[in-house]
Design an enzyme around this catalytic site. Structure first.
Site, PDB file in Angstrom:
ATOM      1  N   HIS A 114     -62.233 -27.992  16.648  1.00 44.54           N
ATOM      2  CA  HIS A 114     -62.166 -26.543  16.452  1.00 44.54           C
ATOM      3  C   HIS A 114     -62.738 -26.263  15.052  1.00 44.54           C
ATOM      4  O   HIS A 114     -62.617 -27.100  14.149  1.00 44.54           O
ATOM      5  CB  HIS A 114     -60.687 -26.151  16.521  1.00 44.54           C
ATOM      6  CG  HIS A 114     -60.396 -24.694  16.448  1.00 44.54           C
ATOM      7  ND1 HIS A 114     -60.403 -23.994  15.270  1.00 44.54           N
ATOM      8  CD2 HIS A 114     -60.052 -23.799  17.409  1.00 44.54           C
ATOM      9  CE1 HIS A 114     -60.082 -22.731  15.512  1.00 44.54           C
ATOM     10  NE2 HIS A 114     -59.866 -22.588  16.797  1.00 44.54           N
ATOM     11  N   ASP A 190     -54.972 -32.594  13.795  1.00 42.98           N
ATOM     12  CA  ASP A 190     -54.883 -31.195  14.209  1.00 42.98           C
ATOM     13  C   ASP A 190     -54.108 -31.174  15.523  1.00 42.98           C
ATOM     14  O   ASP A 190     -54.649 -31.515  16.579  1.00 42.98           O
ATOM     15  CB  ASP A 190     -56.306 -30.645  14.381  1.00 42.98           C
ATOM     16  CG  ASP A 190     -56.321 -29.254  15.013  1.00 42.98           C
ATOM     17  OD1 ASP A 190     -55.235 -28.754  15.400  1.00 42.98           O
ATOM     18  OD2 ASP A 190     -57.414 -28.680  15.137  1.00 42.98           O
ATOM     19  N   GLN A 193     -53.042 -27.935  19.682  1.00 46.97           N
ATOM     20  CA  GLN A 193     -52.944 -27.822  21.144  1.00 46.97           C
ATOM     21  C   GLN A 193     -52.022 -28.858  21.766  1.00 46.97           C
ATOM     22  O   GLN A 193     -51.938 -28.932  22.991  1.00 46.97           O
ATOM     23  CB  GLN A 193     -54.345 -27.913  21.782  1.00 46.97           C
ATOM     24  CG  GLN A 193     -55.271 -26.785  21.409  1.00 46.97           C
ATOM     25  CD  GLN A 193     -54.723 -25.398  21.779  1.00 46.97           C
ATOM     26  OE1 GLN A 193     -53.788 -25.264  22.561  1.00 46.97           O
ATOM     27  NE2 GLN A 193     -55.273 -24.361  21.182  1.00 46.97           N
ATOM     28  N   LYS A 216     -48.445 -21.067  19.307  1.00 49.21           N
ATOM     29  CA  LYS A 216     -49.067 -21.655  20.507  1.00 49.21           C
ATOM     30  C   LYS A 216     -47.986 -22.418  21.289  1.00 49.21           C
ATOM     31  O   LYS A 216     -47.052 -21.779  21.793  1.00 49.21           O
ATOM     32  CB  LYS A 216     -50.226 -22.547  20.088  1.00 49.21           C
ATOM     33  CG  LYS A 216     -51.391 -21.766  19.468  1.00 49.21           C
ATOM     34  CD  LYS A 216     -52.535 -22.696  19.103  1.00 49.21           C
ATOM     35  CE  LYS A 216     -53.605 -22.022  18.275  1.00 49.21           C
ATOM     36  NZ  LYS A 216     -54.563 -21.259  19.096  1.00 49.21           N
ATOM     37  N   CYS A 356     -64.167 -21.013  19.398  1.00 50.46           N
ATOM     38  CA  CYS A 356     -64.188 -21.542  18.015  1.00 50.46           C
ATOM     39  C   CYS A 356     -64.565 -23.022  18.002  1.00 50.46           C
ATOM     40  O   CYS A 356     -64.012 -23.809  17.222  1.00 50.46           O
ATOM     41  CB  CYS A 356     -62.855 -21.339  17.305  1.00 50.46           C
ATOM     42  SG  CYS A 356     -62.497 -19.628  17.001  1.00 50.46           S
TER      43      CYS A 356
HETATM   44  C1  LIG Z   1     -57.591 -27.407  18.293  1.00 48.70           C
HETATM   45  C2  LIG Z   1     -57.296 -26.195  17.451  1.00 48.70           C
HETATM   46  N1  LIG Z   1     -57.236 -26.319  16.120  1.00 48.70           N
HETATM   47  C3  LIG Z   1     -56.972 -25.275  15.320  1.00 48.70           C
HETATM   48  C4  LIG Z   1     -56.766 -24.021  15.829  1.00 48.70           C
HETATM   49  C5  LIG Z   1     -56.473 -22.884  14.911  1.00 48.70           C
HETATM   50  O1  LIG Z   1     -55.195 -22.369  15.145  1.00 48.70           O
HETATM   51  P1  LIG Z   1     -54.773 -21.023  14.407  1.00 48.70           P
HETATM   52  O2  LIG Z   1     -55.719 -19.956  14.873  1.00 48.70           O
HETATM   53  O3  LIG Z   1     -53.373 -20.779  14.862  1.00 48.70           O
HETATM   54  O4  LIG Z   1     -54.890 -21.292  12.954  1.00 48.70           O
HETATM   55  C6  LIG Z   1     -56.841 -23.832  17.208  1.00 48.70           C
HETATM   56  C7  LIG Z   1     -56.689 -22.490  17.800  1.00 48.70           C
HETATM   57  O5  LIG Z   1     -57.005 -22.228  18.927  1.00 48.70           O
HETATM   58  C8  LIG Z   1     -57.103 -24.949  18.031  1.00 48.70           C
HETATM   59  O6  LIG Z   1     -57.189 -24.814  19.357  1.00 48.70           O
END
Ligand SMILES: Cc1ncc(COP(=O)(O)O)c(C=O)c1O
Length: 399
Positions: A114, A190, A193, A216, A356
């Site tokens: 992401h 990270d 998800q 989430k 993203c």
């Molecule tokens: C794999 C992953 N990393 C990071 C993020 C960023 O999360 P946030 O928008 O809550 O900061 C997301 C958001 O969809 C994500 O799917």
């Protein structure tokens, strides 16, 4: 708890729409909203600042929430830092470790990240003249673990996602963590998800840092996130933000930092958010993480079979053991937004676009996908309704 019936009763929106956009954010169960209301209506005060009873109560609940989060990911109390989301957590890591890097050092990540787990490393690499390298993998999101071993050799930092929000693939984080540790590299996960959808154990994953969002998988509110900082890296992690709440003593020209986690949390935190997040985590624990995983697995298996029957191309691994509750697909020649708009007309909420993860779209040679993503409150009936609408759509295209 009966799955998904009892959870659906706690989430009024589930009776109004089919919500398949859980990767973006999940719906909120009533107990989470009630816990936050209670804070705002019954003991609204700042934390760590006062001796009066409201402040004591707010501090107690806030710190109790930290303990709930720590237990959730098998961390220690002082290793939990509240942030606003995964993006902030990962940015803080890049900023707080900047001083460690010198020209030519290597950072390793994957091509599936992401943007929030890519841009902070890109910026750091540009600023300090570092090498940013990517573990090779195929178009389904499967990483080449032999290549990972080679790439991780000599790396100073390795950052990977647990689960891809664009392809649904579950990466071999435990193994990558072991490789990173053998090289003495800092290992960053990270978990945006995975937290709340499957087991996340920071010790098993060998994580030095791990970030996730409250809104989430954990079914908490927006505006609260978590950064896990392994106690072994406390000293190398320079607090990126300092000021109120981060100190033990201050003189006009100097200061002494407080112990973690206070030193990493500057200013008034999102108190209601932390309380809501802890309530979401307790709620998830009551359901049982295995049951959540099982339900999502059942739905993803059925939806991918259904899409196959309709000859609708979907992305991500065919091996369902490696596939989380997220399915990306396309209905050529329709644009993903048009497919999402048709589904919306039938009360089905899905995400469309690049998610993203533009480098993933570029790797696949597409401009975006439609994405259906699940949580434990989604039902088999909802998946059948979705497949019915898709069947009509595909039929109409053929005609
Ligand atoms: C794999 C992953 N990393 C990071 C993020 C960023 O999360 P946030 O928008 O809550 O900061 C997301 C958001 O969809 C994500 O799917």
């Amino acid at each position: 708890m009966r799955i998904p019936e009892d959870v659906r009763k706690d989430i009024p929106l589930t009776s109004e729409v089919i919500y398949f956009d859980n990767t973006a954010t999940s719906l909120t169960p009533k107990p989470v909203v009630e816990a936050m209301n209670e804070y705002y209506l019954k003991y609204r005060a700042n934390v760590h600042r006062g001796v009066h009873r409201l402040s004591q109560m707010a501090t107690h609940k806030y710190e109790e929430s930290r303990k709930v989060v720590a237990d959730f990911i098998n961390a220690k109390f002082e290793e939990i830092v509240f942030t606003k989301n995964t993006s902030e957590s990962l940015n803080l890591v890049a900023l707080g470790l900047e001083h460690l890097f010198k020209k030519g050092d290597k950072i390793v990540t994957t091509p599936y990240e992401h943007h929030s787990d890519l841009l902070p490393w890109q910026r750091l690499a540009k600023k300090k003249g570092l090498r940013l390298e990517f573990i090779e993998g195929d178009n389904k999101g499967n990483l080449d673990l032999d290549n990972a071993e080679k790439k991780i050799k000599g790396a100073k930092l390795v950052a990977v996602q647990h689960v891809s929000n664009a392809l649904g693939v579950i990466h071999e984080v435990e193994e990558l963590g072991r490789m990173a540790k053998e090289e003495g590299a800092v290992f960053v996960v990270d978990a945006a998800q995975s937290a709340g959808h499957m087991e996340v154990d920071v010790r098993k994953l060998h994580a030095d840092f791990l970030g996730f969002s409250g809104h989430k998988g954990p079914m908490g509110p927006t505006g609260i996130g978590v950064l896990y900082v392994n106690e072994e890296v406390f000293d190398m992690f320079e607090p990126p933000l300092i000021g109120g709440g981060t100190i033990e003593d201050v003189w006009l020209e100097n200061y002494r930092l407080a112990e973690p986690p206070e030193r990493f949390e500057a200013g008034t935190p999102n108190i209601g958010g932390a309380i809501g997040l802890a309530t979401g985590i307790r709620y998830i624990k009551r359901i049982g993480i295995e049951k959540i995983e099982r339900q999502e697995h059942k739905l993803v298996k059925r939806i991918t079979e259904g899409l196959d029957e309709l000859e609708v191309p979907w992305y991500g691994p065919r091996d369902m053991e490696k596939h989380a509750g997220v399915v990306s697909f396309n209905v050529p020649p329709l644009h993903p937004h048009d497919v999402a708009a048709v589904l919306d007309e039938h009360g089905i909420m899905v995400r469309s676009g690049h998610h993203c993860a533009l480098p993933v779209m570029k790797k696949l040679g597409i401009n975006g996908t439609v994405r259906a993503s699940f949580h434990v409150y989604n039902s088999s009936e909802e998946v059948e309704t979705f497949l019915g609408v898709m069947e009509e759509l595909v039929k109409n295209l053929g005609g």
